[in-house]
Motif scaffolding. Structure first.
Motif, PDB file in Angstrom:
ATOM      1  N   LEU A 111      10.083  -0.751   7.246  1.00 12.41           N
ATOM      2  CA  LEU A 111       9.103  -1.791   6.497  1.00 12.41           C
ATOM      3  C   LEU A 111       9.235  -2.930   6.852  1.00 12.41           C
ATOM      4  O   LEU A 111       8.352  -3.801   7.037  1.00 12.41           O
ATOM      5  N   ASP A 112      10.192  -3.172   6.076  1.00 13.72           N
ATOM      6  CA  ASP A 112      10.452  -4.862   6.165  1.00 13.72           C
ATOM      7  C   ASP A 112      10.760  -5.831   7.755  1.00 13.72           C
ATOM      8  O   ASP A 112      10.310  -6.721   7.995  1.00 13.72           O
ATOM      9  N   ILE A 113      11.243  -4.983   8.245  1.00 12.58           N
ATOM     10  CA  ILE A 113      11.197  -5.014  10.057  1.00 12.58           C
ATOM     11  C   ILE A 113       9.811  -5.720  10.315  1.00 12.58           C
ATOM     12  O   ILE A 113       8.885  -6.486  11.441  1.00 12.58           O
ATOM     13  N   PHE A 114       8.933  -4.097  10.244  1.00 12.32           N
ATOM     14  CA  PHE A 114       7.602  -4.464  10.600  1.00 12.32           C
ATOM     15  C   PHE A 114       6.499  -5.509   9.946  1.00 12.32           C
ATOM     16  O   PHE A 114       5.773  -5.629  10.615  1.00 12.32           O
ATOM     17  N   ALA A 115       6.867  -5.962   8.587  1.00  9.65           N
ATOM     18  CA  ALA A 115       5.919  -7.024   8.118  1.00  9.65           C
ATOM     19  C   ALA A 115       6.793  -8.512   8.547  1.00  9.65           C
ATOM     20  O   ALA A 115       5.996  -9.608   8.631  1.00  9.65           O
ATOM     21  N   GLN A 116       8.416  -8.159   9.209  1.00  9.31           N
ATOM     22  CA  GLN A 116       8.322  -9.682  10.141  1.00  9.31           C
ATOM     23  C   GLN A 116       7.598 -10.035  10.571  1.00  9.31           C
ATOM     24  O   GLN A 116       7.785 -10.648  11.798  1.00  9.31           O
ATOM     25  N   ARG A 117       7.377  -8.893  11.677  1.00  4.82           N
ATOM     26  CA  ARG A 117       7.252  -8.852  13.129  1.00  4.82           C
ATOM     27  C   ARG A 117       5.386  -8.615  13.347  1.00  4.82           C
ATOM     28  O   ARG A 117       4.866  -8.833  14.387  1.00  4.82           O
ATOM     29  N   ALA A 118       4.664  -8.629  12.149  1.00  4.64           N
ATOM     30  CA  ALA A 118       3.396  -8.320  12.635  1.00  4.64           C
ATOM     31  C   ALA A 118       2.635  -9.242  12.605  1.00  4.64           C
ATOM     32  O   ALA A 118       3.031 -10.310  12.111  1.00  4.64           O
ATOM     33  N   ARG A 119       2.311  -9.390  13.505  1.00  9.43           N
ATOM     34  CA  ARG A 119       1.178 -10.852  14.140  1.00  9.43           C
ATOM     35  C   ARG A 119      -0.398 -10.935  13.800  1.00  9.43           C
ATOM     36  O   ARG A 119      -0.571 -11.367  13.391  1.00  9.43           O
ATOM     37  N   SER A 120      -0.998 -10.004  14.538  1.00  9.93           N
ATOM     38  CA  SER A 120      -2.063 -10.166  13.816  1.00  9.93           C
ATOM     39  C   SER A 120      -2.999  -9.011  12.412  1.00  9.93           C
ATOM     40  O   SER A 120      -2.003  -9.356  11.710  1.00  9.93           O
ATOM     41  N   ARG A 121      -4.079  -9.674  12.244  1.00 12.88           N
ATOM     42  CA  ARG A 121      -4.744  -9.559  10.895  1.00 12.88           C
ATOM     43  C   ARG A 121      -4.583  -7.853  10.946  1.00 12.88           C
ATOM     44  O   ARG A 121      -3.960  -7.689   9.574  1.00 12.88           O
ATOM     45  N   GLU A 122      -5.183  -7.593  11.394  1.00 12.37           N
ATOM     46  CA  GLU A 122      -4.694  -5.548  11.163  1.00 12.37           C
ATOM     47  C   GLU A 122      -2.970  -4.939  10.841  1.00 12.37           C
ATOM     48  O   GLU A 122      -2.359  -4.162  10.241  1.00 12.37           O
ATOM     49  N   GLY A 123      -2.403  -5.500  12.126  1.00 14.16           N
ATOM     50  CA  GLY A 123      -1.169  -5.575  11.893  1.00 14.16           C
ATOM     51  C   GLY A 123      -0.257  -5.961  10.332  1.00 14.16           C
ATOM     52  O   GLY A 123       0.229  -4.906   9.403  1.00 14.16           O
ATOM     53  N   LYS A 124      -0.914  -6.623  10.365  1.00 16.87           N
ATOM     54  CA  LYS A 124      -0.386  -7.182   8.251  1.00 16.87           C
ATOM     55  C   LYS A 124      -0.787  -6.435   7.468  1.00 16.87           C
ATOM     56  O   LYS A 124      -0.447  -6.140   6.446  1.00 16.87           O
ATOM     57  N   LEU A 125      -2.224  -5.731   8.118  1.00 16.73           N
ATOM     58  CA  LEU A 125      -2.704  -5.463   6.360  1.00 16.73           C
ATOM     59  C   LEU A 125      -1.813  -3.773   6.490  1.00 16.73           C
ATOM     60  O   LEU A 125      -1.899  -3.381   5.255  1.00 16.73           O
ATOM     61  N   GLN A 126      -1.936  -3.057   8.251  1.00 17.00           N
ATOM     62  CA  GLN A 126      -1.724  -2.610   8.066  1.00 17.00           C
ATOM     63  C   GLN A 126      -0.421  -1.652   8.129  1.00 17.00           C
ATOM     64  O   GLN A 126       0.441  -1.034   6.757  1.00 17.00           O
ATOM     65  N   VAL A 127       1.259  -2.716   7.514  1.00 21.76           N
ATOM     66  CA  VAL A 127       2.060  -2.989   7.214  1.00 21.76           C
ATOM     67  C   VAL A 127       2.347  -3.054   5.629  1.00 21.76           C
ATOM     68  O   VAL A 127       2.885  -2.042   5.075  1.00 21.76           O
ATOM     69  N   GLU A 128       1.297  -4.299   4.830  1.00 20.76           N
ATOM     70  CA  GLU A 128       1.094  -4.774   4.151  1.00 20.76           C
ATOM     71  C   GLU A 128       0.878  -2.948   3.244  1.00 20.76           C
ATOM     72  O   GLU A 128       1.098  -2.467   1.888  1.00 20.76           O
ATOM     73  N   LEU A 129      -0.210  -2.076   3.593  1.00 22.05           N
ATOM     74  CA  LEU A 129      -0.328  -0.781   3.301  1.00 22.05           C
ATOM     75  C   LEU A 129       0.327  -0.080   2.857  1.00 22.05           C
ATOM     76  O   LEU A 129       0.782   0.478   1.705  1.00 22.05           O
ATOM     77  N   ALA A 130       1.501  -0.106   4.098  1.00 22.28           N
ATOM     78  CA  ALA A 130       2.558   1.658   4.241  1.00 22.28           C
ATOM     79  C   ALA A 130       3.328   0.641   3.177  1.00 22.28           C
ATOM     80  O   ALA A 130       4.337   1.662   2.078  1.00 22.28           O
ATOM     81  N   GLN A 131       4.052  -0.277   2.450  1.00 25.63           N
ATOM     82  CA  GLN A 131       4.591  -1.349   1.897  1.00 25.63           C
ATOM     83  C   GLN A 131       4.460  -0.637   0.463  1.00 25.63           C
ATOM     84  O   GLN A 131       4.727   0.147  -0.268  1.00 25.63           O
ATOM     85  N   LEU A 132       2.848  -1.220   0.295  1.00 28.98           N
ATOM     86  CA  LEU A 132       2.684  -1.006  -1.279  1.00 28.98           C
ATOM     87  C   LEU A 132       2.270   1.224  -1.680  1.00 28.98           C
ATOM     88  O   LEU A 132       2.661   1.537  -2.708  1.00 28.98           O
ATOM     89  N   SER A 133       2.564   1.714  -0.399  1.00 26.60           N
ATOM     90  CA  SER A 133       2.769   3.210  -0.222  1.00 26.60           C
ATOM     91  C   SER A 133       3.687   3.533  -0.966  1.00 26.60           C
ATOM     92  O   SER A 133       4.014   4.609  -1.372  1.00 26.60           O
ATOM     93  N   TYR A 134       4.491   2.931  -0.032  1.00 28.60           N
ATOM     94  CA  TYR A 134       6.780   3.305  -0.176  1.00 28.60           C
ATOM     95  C   TYR A 134       6.904   2.612  -1.825  1.00 28.60           C
ATOM     96  O   TYR A 134       7.385   3.463  -2.060  1.00 28.60           O
ATOM     97  N   LEU A 135       6.250   1.789  -2.568  1.00 26.32           N
ATOM     98  CA  LEU A 135       6.409   0.884  -3.512  1.00 26.32           C
ATOM     99  C   LEU A 135       5.942   1.524  -4.766  1.00 26.32           C
ATOM    100  O   LEU A 135       6.915   1.990  -5.677  1.00 26.32           O
ATOM    101  N   LEU A 136       5.023   1.932  -4.317  1.00 22.51           N
ATOM    102  CA  LEU A 136       4.019   2.742  -5.549  1.00 22.51           C
ATOM    103  C   LEU A 136       4.794   3.916  -6.819  1.00 22.51           C
ATOM    104  O   LEU A 136       5.399   3.054  -7.815  1.00 22.51           O
ATOM    105  N   PRO A 137       5.989   4.708  -5.885  1.00 24.01           N
ATOM    106  CA  PRO A 137       5.938   5.901  -6.883  1.00 24.01           C
ATOM    107  C   PRO A 137       7.654   5.231  -7.069  1.00 24.01           C
ATOM    108  O   PRO A 137       7.987   5.463  -8.189  1.00 24.01           O
ATOM    109  N   ARG A 138       8.252   4.334  -6.583  1.00 21.77           N
ATOM    110  CA  ARG A 138       9.104   3.691  -6.894  1.00 21.77           C
ATOM    111  C   ARG A 138       9.068   2.257  -7.604  1.00 21.77           C
ATOM    112  O   ARG A 138      10.576   1.674  -8.008  1.00 21.77           O
TER     113      ARG A 138
END
Length: 424
Positions: A111-138
């Motif tokens: 997820l961190d690598i994806f966050a570093q490499r996302a360039r488009s608005r859609e890519g950044k939003l998708q990565v942030e959503l994945a990161q938050l989904s991962y973070l919520l139960p943790r």
């Protein structure tokens, strides 16, 4: 949120548990983890592995290995511990409590690598959503930075309140992102629908990360997109046009690279992007023949294609980097495949011919005569069909054209009717 890229470089220790894998598979998996850390700008200063029948529920590795880890942390000035698996919230919390060191599992690393490499608005939003989904139960297990428990036994102290506040904030932000992504997905679907109406043949490139997908797209379409010898160099999908040997125009889409045990949160977040596959007429499955683990990579990609309900789409396997092929490389001859180097012009021409041959399997033959004033239809035939014969007949002043066309298109229907009429 924890990240492995606070500084330019961080000292990292890798930890892996060998459960049922053979020694070679486990070694390759750890090598891949090392590559992921290096992609995330980390420096691997040590590795700790253990053979177990099952992981330790509380700390993933056994008590003895935790003691070894504590010694290694002191000796090597370690900033981050990276596990070669997805850890439970309690495992992250327990290891952090024992070591007082940042703990990152394989999923968060990706997820961190994806966050570093996302360039488009859609890519950044998708990565942030994945990161938050991962973070919520943790949230409660993220270590001291987010551990705000307080108030004593049996009471909802300020720590509990802060934790619930964090959770509400994350859920609210996830809802906002989903709403924004809906608009982006709607735009993508309209664009996809327009391409279908234009009846352009679509090829999607899929494959394991760093197999050479972007290089192949660049060479076929003669464009420049990012090419790097790194994992996940491409996150944002790219679509370009190129011509087959017959002159037919084809759209070629690059997609995000797959990886073994790709986090489910990422597959879910990138589903709209990966749905490009479902709209394709054909998949180019690129395999890195120089990688010793190419068989496992091929299986991983096929599994994900199946999970995306795209296994019925015709596939051509492209064994890339053949000039550096592994000594034990042996291609899968049970399926349509081709061996190429993306930097060899003759190989690229062979690839175009193979795509054209594979395409013709989905098409029907037509034979029509076109008048000189039917330039519009002639142009369509050249751009949207595979022409095998095109001759000008002086006597009747007509073009005599034979070729192949996708039968379920408006042009296919028109040419089929013309062929029937002219045969009569």
């Amino acid at each position: 949120m924890q990240e492995i890229n606070h500084r330019e470089t961080e000292n990292v220790v890798l930890i892996g548990c060998q459960l049922e894998q053979d020694d070679l598979s486990f070694e390759r998996s750890m090598d891949e983890l090392k590559s992921l850390v290096e992609t995330a700008k980390g420096v691997v200063v040590g590795t700790l592995t253990q053979k177990r029948q099952k992981v330790e529920p509380s700390t993933y590795i056994g008590r003895g290995k935790i003691e070894e880890l504590l010694v290694m942390l002191d000796e090597k000035h370690v900033d981050t511990i990276v596990f070669n698996d997805e850890l439970s919230p309690s495992q992250i919390r327990n290891v952090h409590t024992r070591t007082k060191t940042t703990v990152v599992d394989r999923t968060q690393l990706i997820l961190d690598i994806f966050a570093q490499r996302a360039r488009s608005r859609e890519g950044k939003l998708q990565v942030e959503l994945a990161q938050l989904s991962y973070l919520l139960p943790r949230l409660a297990g993220q270590g001291l930075a987010l551990s705000r428990q307080g108030g004593g036994i049996g009471s909802k102290g300020p720590g509990e309140t802060q934790l619930e506040s964090d959770r509400r904030h994350i859920r609210r932000r996830m809802d906002e992102i989903k709403h924004q992504l809906e608009a982006v997905v709607g735009h993508r679907e309209r664009y996809r629908e327009r391409r279908k109406q234009n009846e352009t043949f679509q090829v999607a490139i899929v494959g394991y990360t760093n197999a050479g997908k972007s290089t192949i797209l660049n060479r076929l379409a003669e464009v420049e997109t990012l090419e790097e010898n790194q994992l996940f160099a491409t996150l944002d999908p790219t679509t370009r046009q190129f011509n087959l040997p017959s002159g037919m125009k084809v759209l070629l889409s690059d997609t995000v690279g797959f990886i073994q045990d790709l986090p489910t949160t990422l597959v879910a977040a990138f589903r709209s992007t990966l749905e490009e596959l479902q709209g394709a007429n054909m998949l180019l499955h690129v395999v890195d023949s120089s990688n010793p683990d190419y068989i496992q990579h091929e299986k991983t990609v096929k599994k994900l294609i199946s999970e995306l309900d795209a296994e019925s789409i015709p596939q051509l396997i492209v064994y890339n980097k053949i000039e550096q092929k592994d000594p034990d490389f042996f291609p899968n001859h049970q399926e349509d495949s081709i061996e190429i180097s993306a930097f060899d012009q003759e190989d690229l021409l062979s690839l175009k011919e193979a795509i054209e041959e594979k395409l013709m399997e989905q098409m029907t033959e037509y034979h029509v005569r076109l008048r000189a004033d039917e330039g519009r239809l002639l142009s369509k035939c050249r751009e949207m069909t595979v022409i095998k014969k095109q001759e000008w007949d002086e006597e009747i002043e007509h073009y005599d054209i034979k070729g192949f066309v996708l039968s379920n298109t408006a042009l296919g229907h028109e040419l089929r009717i013309r062929s029937i009429v002219e045969r009569k």
